[in-house]
Enzyme design. Structure first.
Site, PDB file in Angstrom:
ATOM      1  CE  LYS A 159      13.603  68.411-113.889  1.00  0.00           C
ATOM      2  NZ  LYS A 159      12.539  68.846-114.930  1.00  0.00           N
ATOM      3  CB  SER A 171      15.674  64.859-113.634  1.00  0.00           C
ATOM      4  OG  SER A 171      17.097  64.377-113.698  1.00  0.00           O
ATOM      5  CE1 TYR A 190      16.944  70.240-113.602  1.00  0.00           C
ATOM      6  CE2 TYR A 190      17.925  67.726-113.022  1.00  0.00           C
ATOM      7  CZ  TYR A 190      17.188  68.791-114.098  1.00  0.00           C
ATOM      8  OH  TYR A 190      16.859  68.207-115.186  1.00  0.00           O
TER       9      TYR A 190
END
Length: 250
Positions: free
Chosen positions: A160, A146, A156
């Site tokens: 990634k 991402s 998050y």
């Protein structure tokens, strides 16, 4: 095109959303697809849709990518059922319904569970398929990253960023087995998961800053995934491909 005729592909997190799109696209180009997900009901529905009205070939197999034994069971099933594993898409992740919290304050148990799926899951699945791919002469893997890896996105984004590094490190280790591994880094994508996690005002602000001023769709990612898996990318490995409307320019 039929770039994947007689090929066997595993797609994790394929019960719905982007993963289902990848599975459908692979089947449309001739692959037999193992739809792998922790959600058995939706996973079976996706496999049935591909095999029914879609006219493709797909079966469902459950998997919890955070569990190495579950990952191995999926790989062993695929090898036993079809005699080979040619492609793997590591798409499974905790995203829809994800907690929004700081690295400094996120509950430790949740953080560990999150990372066990969103980072360790890709490694577990790669370790599980590697012996089979190597024995069969090679293959290709795509990890789902991402653009969150390059902007503030709490744990998050950390996961990634880890996926990006994992992709590059594994490219070195897998190269001798003729296995290529790359990653796709989507920008903001209009999925049900995004709609439930990210406030609409934040999504609108992100889109307003894009050179291509629209939110992405799952279909925008399919071409990149198929390219990286296919023989068209035979000399591409360790690459992180942004599909982001120009969000990240480095």
């Amino acid at each position: 095109m039929a770039r994947f005729t007689d090929r066997i592909a595993i797609v994790t997190g394929a019960a719905q959303g982007i993963g289902a799109g990848y599975a459908q696209a692979l089947a449309a180009e001739g692959a037999t697809v193992v739809v792998a997900d922790i959600d058995e009901d939706k996973g079976k529905q996706t496999a049935e849709q591909i095999s029914g009205a879609g006219g493709g070939k797909a079966v469902f197999h459950p998997v919890d990518v955070a569990d190495p034994e579950s990952a191995t069971a999926l790989a062993d099933f695929t090898q036993s059922e079809f005699g080979r594993i040619d492609h793997l898409v590591n798409n499974a992740a905790i995203y829809g319904g994800m907690k929004l919290d700081l690295l400094l304050t996120v509950p430790w148990d949740y953080y560990k569970k999150f990372m066990s799926v969103n980072l360790d899951g890709a490694l577990n699945m790669t370790r599980a398929v590697w012996p089979h791919m190597s024995k069969n002469g090679g293959g290709s893997i795509v990890n789902q990253s991402s653009t969150a890896a390059w902007v503030y996105s709490n744990f998050y984004g950390l996961a990634k960023a880890g996926v990006n590094s994992l992709t590059q490190q594994l490219a070195v280790e897998l190269g001798g087995s003729q296995i290529r591994i790359n990653a796709i880094a989507p920008g903001p994508i209009n999925t049900e998961a995004t709609q439930t996690v990210t406030p609409g005002t934040i999504v609108d602000e992100m889109v307003s800053r894009l050179p291509l001023k629209r939110i992405g769709t799952p279909e925008d990612l399919v071409g990149a995934c198929l390219y990286l898996l296919s023989d068209d990318a035979a000399w591409v490995t360790g690459h992180i491909l942004n599909v982001d409307g120009g969000q990240i320019m480095r």
